[in-house]
Design an enzyme around this catalytic site. Structure first.
Site, PDB file in Angstrom:
ATOM      1  NE  ARG A 121      -4.256  -1.814   2.013  1.00  0.00           N
ATOM      2  CZ  ARG A 121      -4.162  -3.097   2.893  1.00  0.00           C
ATOM      3  NH1 ARG A 121      -3.056  -2.914   3.769  1.00  0.00           N
ATOM      4  NH2 ARG A 121      -4.796  -3.859   2.641  1.00  0.00           N
ATOM      5  CE  LYS A 143      -0.194  14.017 -14.562  1.00  0.00           C
ATOM      6  NZ  LYS A 143      -0.605  14.561 -15.787  1.00  0.00           N
ATOM      7  CD  GLU A 185       7.719  16.545 -22.530  1.00  0.00           C
ATOM      8  OE1 GLU A 185       7.060  17.695 -22.289  1.00  0.00           O
ATOM      9  OE2 GLU A 185       7.034  15.600 -22.811  1.00  0.00           O
ATOM     10  CE  LYS A 227       5.593  17.846 -14.112  1.00  0.00           C
ATOM     11  NZ  LYS A 227       5.713  16.922 -14.782  1.00  0.00           N
ATOM     12  CD  GLU A 237      -3.442  16.834 -16.129  1.00  0.00           C
ATOM     13  OE1 GLU A 237      -2.390  16.453 -15.947  1.00  0.00           O
ATOM     14  OE2 GLU A 237      -4.029  16.924 -17.122  1.00  0.00           O
ATOM     15  NE  ARG A 241       0.960  17.445 -13.029  1.00  0.00           N
ATOM     16  CZ  ARG A 241       1.264  16.560 -12.002  1.00  0.00           C
ATOM     17  NH1 ARG A 241       1.016  16.586 -10.972  1.00  0.00           N
ATOM     18  NH2 ARG A 241       2.315  15.723 -12.607  1.00  0.00           N
ATOM     19  CG  ASN A 245      -1.649  17.425 -20.466  1.00  0.00           C
ATOM     20  OD1 ASN A 245      -0.570  16.816 -20.042  1.00  0.00           O
ATOM     21  ND2 ASN A 245      -2.631  17.598 -19.888  1.00  0.00           N
ATOM     22  CG  HIS A 248       1.629  16.383 -23.987  1.00  0.00           C
ATOM     23  ND1 HIS A 248       2.654  17.295 -24.105  1.00  0.00           N
ATOM     24  CD2 HIS A 248       2.633  15.305 -23.505  1.00  0.00           C
ATOM     25  CE1 HIS A 248       3.841  17.292 -23.650  1.00  0.00           C
ATOM     26  NE2 HIS A 248       3.782  15.963 -23.115  1.00  0.00           N
ATOM     27  CG  HIS A 252      -0.655  11.506 -25.342  1.00  0.00           C
ATOM     28  ND1 HIS A 252      -0.929  12.001 -24.237  1.00  0.00           N
ATOM     29  CD2 HIS A 252       0.910  10.837 -25.262  1.00  0.00           C
ATOM     30  CE1 HIS A 252      -0.048  11.597 -23.425  1.00  0.00           C
ATOM     31  NE2 HIS A 252       0.914  11.168 -23.598  1.00  0.00           N
ATOM     32  CG  HIS A 264       6.342  11.455 -24.793  1.00  0.00           C
ATOM     33  ND1 HIS A 264       4.996  11.534 -24.760  1.00  0.00           N
ATOM     34  CD2 HIS A 264       6.649  12.415 -23.907  1.00  0.00           C
ATOM     35  CE1 HIS A 264       4.658  12.357 -24.125  1.00  0.00           C
ATOM     36  NE2 HIS A 264       5.522  13.090 -23.614  1.00  0.00           N
TER      37      HIS A 264
HETATM   38 ZN    ZN Z   1       5.428  14.880 -22.084  1.00  0.00          ZN
END
Ligand code: ZN
Ligand code: ADP
Length: 360
Positions: A121, A143, A185, A227, A237, A241, A245, A248, A252, A264
């Site tokens: 946990r 994340k 990025e 960041k 988010e 936040r 993206n 993205h 993506h 990526h």
């Molecule tokens: Zn990214």
């Protein structure tokens, strides 16, 4: 050298930027990590280059150091590898007080974090990123997760590390393509948050390409500050936040369709060109800025378009993305350079135009 603090709801932690690994034990001590047993989760490439080095550095503090590696690459980022890690931890009697380190690029960090967040946990977790992309982005903010059934990062959690230790010297061995992908990025932060930073990148692009140590430290520190600022304001988010993206949404979709052909950061590059095209069509960004972005990305060998894809396929793939809610896409756009905003008020025509702009 520099430290940046990240403040989240339940945790406050430092990102320490250092040269070499010799300061790692100081970072561990001040972080409040208590356990004396650690499992360093890394990939096969990093283990070869830095395995011994990290073992020595980390043994300064920890009594028992284990290194568990997986085959390098996104293909390993799945529940099978995670399951293999749980088994390793159990076999070696890791308990609630033990610690897990993510050591390597984004794949190692995301997966190690996921293992740490779920084993018993949740046990203590620390990040030691070695790729530019992981140093400026994925290691900060909590994340963690894995890919599942072809969808990237679809199984995961928010799980903050106790510290992030960035040894900027590891960039020396980073392959060219990975360095470029990380730069996508870096450029993103400029576009969404600061035209000053964007201009700084532009003005120093030659030195950046040579991986000049001082410039790279400055750049990584700045990105970590951005960041940390965004994550500290919106850990889960719910709002701000989402600006991270930028590039993205379309990126993506392309990444999924070009499975394992484009990495990526490359897809983020293409996605940013596409997003900025929407800005140009709306009269919110100048064509000059879009041309300059393409020139900057190309300078770092980041693609600005791709071939072999169909517009409708990219469009439909976007709606399968996890960030779609009530079939509305939240799009990140900018007003000029440095001012991002999020909107779901976007027409199919605008999106189709933007996609076709980056398809050859
Ligand atoms: Zn990214
Ligand atoms: P990313 O960091 O882009 O999310 P990965 O974790 O897969 O993705 O890392 C990209 C590739 O770069 C991997 O093959 C990894 O082994 C390699 N890599 C990461 N950091 C370094 C480094 N400092 N030196 C050499 N190779 C590295």
């Amino acid at each position: 050298m520099k430290s940046v603090t990240v403040k989240t709801e339940f945790k406050e932690y430092d990102i320490d930027l250092r040269k070499g690994f010799s300061n790692l034990s100081d970072t561990i001590k001040k972080s409040g990590v208590k356990g004396k047993k650690i499992c360093v989760i890394t990939d096969s490439n990093i283990e070869k280059i830095y395995g011994e080095m990290i073992k020595i550095a980390i043994s300064d503090y920890f009594d028992e150091v284990y290194i568990k590696s997986f085959t390098a690459g996104e293909k390993s980022k799945n529940l099978e590898t995670v399951s293999d890690m749980y088994k390793f931890l159990l076999d070696n009697h890791f308990d609630r007080k033990s610690v897990i380190a993510g050591f390597g690029g984004g794949v190692a960090g995301d997966m190690a974090g996921f293992v740490a967040s779920t084993y018993m946990r949740g046990i203590d977790f620390v990040q030691i990123p070695t790729s530019l992309l992981a140093q400026v982005d994925s290691s900060v903010g909590g994340k963690v997760g894995v890919d599942f059934c072809g969808t990237k990062n679809i199984v995961g959690a928010f799980y903050q590390p106790s510290f992030v230790y960035i040894n900027t010297e590891t960039l020396d061995t980073l392959p060219e393509r990975e360095f470029s992908a990380g730069m996508a990025e870096v450029i993103k932060y400029g576009i969404i948050l600061s035209d000053d930073f964007y201009n700084f990148i532009w003005d120093n692009k030659e030195k950046i390409k040579e991986r000049d140590k001082d410039i790279m430290s400055e750049i990584i520190a700045k990105c970590c500050e951005y960041k940390a600022y965004v994550v500290s304001n919106d850990e889960k988010e719910q709002g701000m936040r989402a600006i991270l993206n930028y590039g993205h949404t379309i990126g993506h979709a392309i990444e999924t369709l070009k499975e394992f052909q484009l990495i990526h950061g490359e897809c983020v590059g293409i996605g940013m060109v596409s997003a900025m095209k929407i800005g140009v069509d709306r009269g919110e960004v100048s064509q000059k800025d879009l041309d300059k972005l393409k020139e900057l990305l190309s300078y770092f060998d980041i693609p600005v378009s791709t071939d072999g894809l169909n517009i409708d396929d990219v469009y439909n793939q976007m709606f399968l993305d996890k960030k779609v809610s009530d079939s509305k896409i939240n799009f990140v756009l900018t007003k000029g350079i440095g001012k991002a905003y999020v909107t779901s008020d976007i027409s199919k025509d605008e999106i189709i135009n933007a996609i076709s702009y980056v398809l050859k």
